[in-house]
Write a protein that holds these residues in place. Structure first.
Motif, PDB file in Angstrom:
ATOM      1  N   LEU A   5      -3.172   2.502 -21.596  1.00 50.92           N
ATOM      2  CA  LEU A   5      -2.853   2.951 -20.011  1.00 50.92           C
ATOM      3  C   LEU A   5      -4.018   2.583 -19.137  1.00 50.92           C
ATOM      4  CD1 LEU A   5      -1.768   6.827 -20.012  1.00 50.92           C
ATOM      5  CD2 LEU A   5      -0.532   4.823 -18.911  1.00 50.92           C
ATOM      6  N   GLU A   6      -5.181   2.652 -19.615  1.00 49.28           N
ATOM      7  CA  GLU A   6      -6.286   2.318 -18.742  1.00 49.28           C
ATOM      8  C   GLU A   6      -6.316   0.739 -18.519  1.00 49.28           C
ATOM      9  OE1 GLU A   6     -10.018   4.409 -19.672  1.00 49.28           O
ATOM     10  OE2 GLU A   6      -9.019   5.540 -21.001  1.00 49.28           O
ATOM     11  N   TRP A  63      -3.671   0.268 -15.932  1.00 53.72           N
ATOM     12  CA  TRP A  63      -3.759   0.410 -14.345  1.00 53.72           C
ATOM     13  C   TRP A  63      -5.031  -0.358 -13.875  1.00 53.72           C
ATOM     14  CZ3 TRP A  63      -3.197   6.106 -16.314  1.00 53.72           C
ATOM     15  CH2 TRP A  63      -4.453   6.296 -16.605  1.00 53.72           C
ATOM     16  N   THR A  64      -5.784  -1.046 -14.650  1.00 50.50           N
ATOM     17  CA  THR A  64      -6.673  -1.974 -14.232  1.00 50.50           C
ATOM     18  C   THR A  64      -5.962  -3.294 -13.805  1.00 50.50           C
ATOM     19  OG1 THR A  64      -8.321  -1.126 -15.798  1.00 50.50           O
ATOM     20  CG2 THR A  64      -8.780  -3.082 -14.792  1.00 50.50           C
ATOM     21  N   VAL A  89       3.349  11.023  -8.792  1.00 54.63           N
ATOM     22  CA  VAL A  89       2.567  11.441 -10.089  1.00 54.63           C
ATOM     23  C   VAL A  89       1.765  12.745  -9.609  1.00 54.63           C
ATOM     24  CG1 VAL A  89       0.924  11.096 -11.851  1.00 54.63           C
ATOM     25  CG2 VAL A  89       2.724   9.062 -10.992  1.00 54.63           C
ATOM     26  N   PHE A  90       1.137  12.634  -8.565  1.00 48.41           N
ATOM     27  CA  PHE A  90       0.205  13.972  -8.188  1.00 48.41           C
ATOM     28  C   PHE A  90       0.862  14.879  -8.061  1.00 48.41           C
ATOM     29  CE2 PHE A  90      -1.510  16.108  -4.515  1.00 48.41           C
ATOM     30  CZ  PHE A  90      -3.006  16.487  -5.208  1.00 48.41           C
ATOM     31  N   PHE A  96     -10.226  12.775 -18.732  1.00 51.42           N
ATOM     32  CA  PHE A  96      -9.450  11.442 -18.926  1.00 51.42           C
ATOM     33  C   PHE A  96     -10.300  10.485 -18.890  1.00 51.42           C
ATOM     34  CE2 PHE A  96      -6.320   7.943 -19.441  1.00 51.42           C
ATOM     35  CZ  PHE A  96      -5.535   8.335 -20.295  1.00 51.42           C
ATOM     36  N   GLY A  97     -10.754   9.539 -19.738  1.00 49.93           N
ATOM     37  CA  GLY A  97     -11.186   8.097 -19.554  1.00 49.93           C
ATOM     38  C   GLY A  97     -12.812   8.522 -19.103  1.00 49.93           C
ATOM     39  N   LEU A 155      -5.448  11.446 -12.165  1.00 49.89           N
ATOM     40  CA  LEU A 155      -4.171  11.872 -12.309  1.00 49.89           C
ATOM     41  C   LEU A 155      -3.798  12.230 -13.938  1.00 49.89           C
ATOM     42  CD1 LEU A 155      -2.415   9.492  -9.808  1.00 49.89           C
ATOM     43  CD2 LEU A 155      -2.646  11.772  -9.537  1.00 49.89           C
ATOM     44  N   PHE A 195       0.855   4.133  -2.568  1.00 43.73           N
ATOM     45  CA  PHE A 195       0.681   5.373  -2.474  1.00 43.73           C
ATOM     46  C   PHE A 195       1.764   6.436  -2.751  1.00 43.73           C
ATOM     47  CE2 PHE A 195       1.145   9.176   0.366  1.00 43.73           C
ATOM     48  CZ  PHE A 195      -0.258   9.783   0.585  1.00 43.73           C
ATOM     49  N   LEU A 223      -3.568  -7.285  -5.944  1.00 45.76           N
ATOM     50  CA  LEU A 223      -4.409  -8.028  -4.757  1.00 45.76           C
ATOM     51  C   LEU A 223      -4.417  -9.475  -4.848  1.00 45.76           C
ATOM     52  CD1 LEU A 223      -7.856  -5.994  -5.969  1.00 45.76           C
ATOM     53  CD2 LEU A 223      -6.460  -5.658  -3.802  1.00 45.76           C
ATOM     54  N   GLY A 269      -8.346   9.941 -23.484  1.00 47.34           N
ATOM     55  CA  GLY A 269      -8.410   8.457 -22.921  1.00 47.34           C
ATOM     56  C   GLY A 269      -7.207   7.919 -23.435  1.00 47.34           C
ATOM     57  N   ASN A 270      -6.800   6.826 -23.079  1.00 46.43           N
ATOM     58  CA  ASN A 270      -5.691   5.913 -23.783  1.00 46.43           C
ATOM     59  C   ASN A 270      -6.095   4.419 -23.156  1.00 46.43           C
ATOM     60  OD1 ASN A 270      -3.339   4.490 -24.028  1.00 46.43           O
ATOM     61  ND2 ASN A 270      -2.163   6.137 -23.908  1.00 46.43           N
ATOM     62  N   PRO A 272      -3.457  -3.436 -10.343  1.00 43.96           N
ATOM     63  CA  PRO A 272      -3.920  -3.475  -9.028  1.00 43.96           C
ATOM     64  C   PRO A 272      -4.451  -4.957  -8.832  1.00 43.96           C
ATOM     65  CG  PRO A 272      -4.896  -1.620  -9.802  1.00 43.96           C
ATOM     66  CD  PRO A 272      -3.989  -2.278 -10.947  1.00 43.96           C
ATOM     67  N   ILE A 273      -5.097  -5.442  -9.920  1.00 46.31           N
ATOM     68  CA  ILE A 273      -5.516  -6.853  -9.614  1.00 46.31           C
ATOM     69  C   ILE A 273      -4.554  -7.762  -9.249  1.00 46.31           C
ATOM     70  CG2 ILE A 273      -6.543  -8.887 -11.064  1.00 46.31           C
ATOM     71  CD1 ILE A 273      -8.282  -6.833 -12.588  1.00 46.31           C
ATOM     72  N   VAL A 295       1.267   6.954  -6.585  1.00 49.00           N
ATOM     73  CA  VAL A 295       0.371   7.961  -6.779  1.00 49.00           C
ATOM     74  C   VAL A 295       0.720   9.341  -6.208  1.00 49.00           C
ATOM     75  CG1 VAL A 295      -2.184   8.908  -6.200  1.00 49.00           C
ATOM     76  CG2 VAL A 295      -1.645   5.999  -6.531  1.00 49.00           C
ATOM     77  N   MET A 349       0.953  -1.301   0.020  1.00 45.67           N
ATOM     78  CA  MET A 349       0.129  -0.073  -0.008  1.00 45.67           C
ATOM     79  C   MET A 349       0.799   1.218  -0.048  1.00 45.67           C
ATOM     80  SD  MET A 349      -2.993  -0.868  -0.203  1.00 45.67           S
ATOM     81  CE  MET A 349      -3.048  -2.769  -0.821  1.00 45.67           C
TER      82      MET A 349
END
Lengths: 335, 619, 204
Positions: free
Chosen positions: A92-93, A96-97, A65-66, B284-285, B340, A59, A104, A88-89, A100-101, A62, A55
């Motif tokens: 990338l999407e 980042w799906t 990047v933030f 985005f998205g 982000l 963090f 997990l 969108g892309n 995390p899987i 994130v 975690m």
């Protein structure tokens, strides 16, 4: 204290420093999940470190990047041109799906493993626990030993605490030995715990059970098998030697005012409403961990129980000073 | 309070007109209703906040006696009930009321009178709950009111009765809001406003209302069952007579977990509105954002026993629910990464609204990752019912929901009240709240790991808890300072004239095409929506004006009515009858309620027509 | 969208009064979705507690299947009569509509009569709200259904009263149609209760 430095350095570096200093300075206290004293608590702490590491990693990514975005991409004065619009892309999407899987899965494996591993085996030694507002009853099935607010167990032995409640829901929690399980009226729960070193460990009710919730504590005394056996036989053969007139007066008063609720081993008193007081003077505390067990505190308790422990069901018996003195004298013989 | 300026040239009315305070009590205008939701939510927040401060004072030192144990239990119970039911939900529902019809190009909601009834049931239900104070016993069994502690045998005071009935009353209101906005969003979108063109805030409202629709009936049943136990001697939760202690927890958390999403999804929507506006970049998205909302909502009904890991439900149940709970991290993660990516390459303007929206991201991530740690069932046995959990859900509900709500307040304030909040005060407000929040709640992770159970009225020294509690208490007062600055900002802004421009932020959705505040009829002509970010599109690619979808003409408006207030009032009075065990009072007001409902069923409102000003719309 | 599919089912020649596509119809469908969650919670509660009969009577002992079957048939036939009422309304036959609605309300009252009688006999055989968790769950579940029927009867009577006094128009038509949806829902719920509570309870 590596974890404190890892965990907090991004948002709250100052707090992290002070946390490390304070934790090392003040210590972890005596009910900390961070100082396990048995395999269950150790496994749980292991899960804590593993999940905290993952975690914290998430963090940090994130937050990096933030922070980079809000510093690098802040609007400059006078620049009114519209930035490039990106709707969108898909790649990338998907990334980042998926990530995390995968992470997990690493958390789910120990979760499922330990959910099953923490089940008490049939061979484990059983201790029956009944929650009451606001005290703990411990029965050792088969050995006719009953005690209250203190439980003795042998070291390196799997214990199956068999949990139920006489009134509302309570929760049995000894952080240094392992996580909690609720005591639910009308239901029997099992909690496997094991201590890998001798000593006293501290527990407390963790489920709101009324005004006395904060005052419902207990102690777990972990002993070598020999010491444990000695304790069991002492509990099985209690001796009450009442000699002085004050003690005798106290015993008579106890019979009249207290024996309908309290049992005292070695006497004919066998009330079942309140805590069993057999060998009371061997317990370090009274009133479910609220007061240390001294004659002065016994007197304080007898003077007005609900004043010491909010919501206590033992009423104020309006005893005189003399009566209290003699009762304390009698109670002091229970050892 | 800001008056909606009179912009009507001609009023052809058969209905009664109301002025002054009566015009607010009888209003069926979603914008006024939204304003009242938010003001009432802020009002109750003062109570919930005061309760929190007393809790923090009591926990400043070991063995302290600032308040008694009995009072302490009432304080944290009311703090939780207030913040969830009377602050978080109403404020978010207030923004949904005020903004969603504007965003979809509608003139009102589907059922304007029912909307007013929802408001009054919440307001009067909340006051009813707090009136328990006058009867000497506030609810004291925690916000989730576990049975059997909340049963008559263990809670003899009237407090729990006020809880059972007060939450039923305000819950009816919420349920009606759910029905109302589902129909509004599905049926009343302007031409061209397809579902996949709706702003994300409207999407979040749609999904939230679905959650309300399916989550509120179980809690209503739960409250009814306990009311029957307490008032009529039923045995649902009386263990000795065959009742079940776990039944309460199951029904409560089947509601309770979706409830968490009811108060966080609108905040997601708010963040998705604000970040693109102040980063000057399209979201985005978009599709995956809408999809993520739906998946979260679906999963939220399948995770409830993660609140019950310590109940001993067995390894199979715990493993299954642990995994479904972890899965929620995936759609939530998608949302975070999309925000982000929206920031990336943008041109970020740090307004107060944006500061709050930005702070949401790290704070919610902290709350989210500690949530995943809690989902590991065997490890959760150490965190469950400890201060670690308290820290977790405050990062979600305060760091998430409240930060989102405050972002929305700064963002939509001009659209709702016609005035801009002071930006300089806004930044002071933000930084004090942000710092105060972290100082208050971060140490609770540590006190929890050190074994401090939640809801204890005091603690003994020697556990290493004192210092963390003292840091938390200091943080709480920093928070107070931040909120007082907000209060000052609000008062100061209300004293200014209403001079906000129509589109102060260069907004994207339809609400910014209207004057600030929007006229009573919203749109002089129903707009034709030609794409996503409909107003932005017209500003960048059209002539900056919305295309009308209908000719100009008189606009039909629903009549104001005092009936919703009347119904809510009699329901609350019937509630007093129930609490006080008075069949006469309860029966009489229940009868009056049904008489009024009968009249409402027959009512035929012909409304009235207004002719909008030329130029009543923003340029 | 659900409104449109539903309207399509009732599609009628152009001369007939069109059934409304208004917010009320969708609103009622949404409301019924919430009602499903409400009854599901009550049914779940019943199924969780129905074996907790303690010393009181069990469902197997006291359920009177023939009686309940008659009540069920009465309620189901009222779904037919309300459909006939709505059809008459579509033909602009106000009188026909009123007659069928009267019959529907009467059938609803008959059903309640049966339920009242059933509650009375159960009470006499020792089953009350207080007897056991089974008693609490049984009376609450079937009682809430009964209250829904009662509310429906009043609703029908109100609409009857209005149509007799003022005739029918577009808006009132929509109200009658919405009421009929509600009435069907209440009947469907009863079929579920009859199966899960009475039939399954009798089998044991």
């Amino acid at each position: 204290m590596r974890w404190t430095q890892r965990g907090f350095r991004v948002t709250l570096p100052l707090l992290a420093l002070s946390a490390a200093a304070l934790l090392s300075g003040c210590g972890l206290g005596k009910q900390s999940t961070l100082s396990p004293a048995g395999p269950v608590a150790s496994a749980q702490l292991g899960m804590f470190w593993e999940s905290l590491a993952i975690m914290t990693g998430i963090f940090i990514v994130v937050a990096a990047v933030f922070l980079y975005s809000i510093i690098r991409f802040r609007a400059r004065p006078g620049d009114n041109e519209l930035p490039k619009q990106v709707h969108g892309n898909t790649t990338l999407e998907i990334v980042w799906t998926i990530i995390p899987i995968i992470l997990l899965v690493f958390l789910a494996i120990p979760t499922v493993h330990y959910s099953f591993a923490f089940q008490a085996p049939a061979t484990a030694m059983k201790v029956d626990v009944v929650g009451h507002q606001y005290w703990w009853e411990f029965d050792y099935p088969g050995s006719k030993v009953t005690t209250a607010n203190i439980v003795h167990i042998p070291v390196n032995t799997k214990i199956n605490f068999v949990l139920t409640s006489a009134d509302v829901i309570h929760s049995f929690w000894v952080p240094e030995l392992g996580g909690k399980t609720d005591l639910i009226p009308g239901r029997v729960n099992h909690l496997l715990l094991e201590a890998s070193k001798t000593g006293t460990f501290y527990g407390q009710c963790a489920q709101l059970c009324g005004p006395g919730h904060a005052y419902m504590k207990f102690e777990v005394v972990v002993q070598t098998p020999a010491a444990y056996q000695a304790w069991v036989s002492a509990m099985q053969h209690p001796t009450v030697s009442v000699t002085t007139s004050e003690q005798k007066a106290g015993m008579a008063l106890f019979k009249q005012d207290c024996s309908t609720c309290h049992t005292v081993g070695g006497t004919s008193f066998n009330g079942k409403v309140g805590p069993n007081l057999t060998e009371l003077m061997t317990r370090p505390t009274i009133a479910a961990g609220t007061l240390t067990n001294t004659p002065a505190n016994l007197a304080k308790w007898l003077h007005n129980p609900p004043g010491v422990k909010p919501g206590a069901l033992m009423p104020n018996l309006n005893l005189s000073q003399t009566q209290i003195q003699s009762l304390v004298a009698f109670l002091e013989t229970l050892k | 309070m800001a008056a909606i300026p009179e912009r009507l040239v001609a009023v052809h009315s058969e209905s009664r007109t109301y002025t002054g305070i009566w015009s607010w009590l009888a209003t069926v205008d979603h914008k006024r209703i939204g304003i009242m939701y938010i003001l009432a939510g802020l009002f109750f927040m003062a109570f919930g906040g005061a309760e929190a401060l007393i809790i923090r004072l009591q926990l400043w030192a070991p063995n302290s006696h600032v308040v008694s144990a009995e009072t302490f239990n009432q304080l944290f119970t009311m703090h939780g009930v207030t913040m969830i039911f009377l602050v978080a939900m109403p404020i978010l529902i207030g923004f949904i009321n005020a903004i969603v019809p504007l965003q979809i190009g509608a003139r009102d909601v589907a059922f304007p009178r029912m909307n007013a009834l929802s408001l009054w049931l919440f307001v009067l239900g909340g006051l009813f709950l707090y009136s328990s104070f006058l009867f000497g016993s506030m609810p004291d069994a925690g916000w989730f009111n576990n049975a059997p502690l909340s049963e008559l045998a263990f809670s003899k005071g009237l407090g729990v009765d006020f809880y059972d009935i007060g939450l039923q009353i305000s819950g009816f209101g919420t349920l009606m809001t759910g029905i109302n906005f589902l129909v509004t969003i599905l049926n009343m979108r302007a031409p061209g406003m397809r579902l996949l063109r709706m702003p994300l805030f409207t999407w979040s409202a749609l999904i939230t209302m679905l959650l309300i629709l399916f989550a509120f009936p179980p809690i209503t049943v739960n409250l009814i069952l306990q009311m029957f136990d307490r008032l009529f001697g039923a045995n649902f939760f009386v263990v000795g007579n065959g009742g079940s202690a776990l039944l309460w927890q199951n029904l409560f958390w089947i509601f309770g977990h979706p409830e968490v999403y009811i108060v966080i999804l609108p905040a997601f929507g708010i963040i998705s509105e604000i970040i693109p506006v102040f980063a000057k970049k399209v979201l985005f998205g978009y599709e995956s954002m809408a999809m993520a909302l739906s998946v979260i909502a679906f999963l939220s009904f399948m995770v409830w026993t993660h609140h019950m890991f310590a109940d001993g439900l067995g390894p199979v149940v715990n493993s299954l629910f642990a995994i479904t709970s972890m899965l929620i991290a995936v759609p939530t993660g998608i949302k975070i990464f999309n925000w982000l990516a929206t920031l990336w390459g943008g041109k970020i303007h740090f307004t107060s609204a944006m500061l709050y929206a930005l702070s949401f991201i790290p704070l919610f991530v902290i709350g989210g990752v500690s949530g995943i740690m809690l989902a590991m069932a065997p490890a959760d046995l150490q965190y469950n019912d400890s201060y670690f959990v308290v820290a977790h859900f405050h990062y979600v509900l305060f760091g998430g929901t409240l930060m989102g709500a405050l972002a929305a307040l700064y963002y939509w304030f001009p659209k709702m009240w016609g005035r801009m909040l002071n930006e300089k005060l806004g930044k002071w407000n933000f930084w004090l709240v942000f710092i105060g929040f972290n100082v208050t709640f971060f140490p609770m992770h540590i006190s929890g790991l050190l074994g401090m159970p939640r809801r204890i009225s005091t603690y003994a020294p020697g556990n290493g808890w004192t210092i963390w509690n003292q840091i938390s208490t200091i943080g709480a007062f920093i928070l107070l300072a931040g909120m007082l600055i907000l209060l000052y900002n609000l008062i100061q802004t209300f004293l200014h004239p209403a001079d906000a421009p129509a589109d102060p932020w260069d907004g994207r959705a339809l609400e910014w095409s209207l004057t600030s505040p929007a006229p009573e009829y919203n749109f002089a002509q129903t707009p034709l929506v030609r794409g996503r970010d409909a107003y932005w599109l017209e500003k960048r690619e059209g002539d900056g004006k919305l295309q009308p979808a209908e000719p100009a003409g008189p606009i039909h408006m629903p009549s104001p009515s005092l009936a919703p207030l009347g119904i809510a009032l009699t329901i609350v009075l019937a509630g007093y009858g129930a609490v006080l065990h008075s069949t006469i009072i309860g029966g009489l007001f229940l009868l009056l309620t049904f008489v009024q409902i009968g009249r409402a069923l027959l009512a035929e409102d012909h409304g009235f027509h207004v002719t909008p000003h030329v130029g009543g719309e923003a340029q | 969208m659900s409104t449109q599919t539903h309207v399509a089912v009732h599609a009628a020649p152009a001369t007939e009064l069109q059934l409304p596509k208004d917010n009320r119809v969708l609103g009622l469908w949404v409301f019924l979705a919430g009602e499903c969650a409400f009854f599901a919670s009550l049914i779940g509660t019943y199924l969780g507690l129905h074996t907790a009969t303690l010393h009181g009577p069990t469902g197997q002992q006291i359920f009177d299947l023939p009686l309940t079957t008659i009540a069920t048939l009465i309620l189901l036939s009222s779904s037919l009569t309300v459909v006939l009422g709505v059809q008459a309304m579509q033909r602009r036959d106000a009188r026909g509509m009123q007659i069928w609605l009267w019959i529907t309300a009467l059938l609803g009252l008959f059903f309640l009569e049966f339920q009242g009688y059933e509650f009375y006999t159960f009470y006499n055989s020792g089953l009350t709200l207080h007897t056991s968790a089974f008693g609490s769950a049984f009376f609450t579940l079937t009682g809430f259904h009964g209250l829904h029927v009662l509310f429906g009867v009043f609703w029908i009577l109100l609409l009857l009263f209005q149509s007799v006094k003022h005739g029918i128009n577009e808006e009132r038509t929509s109200k009658v149609f919405v009421m009929s949806l509600y009435w069907h829902f209440v009947d469907v719920v009863w079929v579920v209760l009859f199966t899960l509570v009475y039939l399954a309870g009798k089998v044991g």
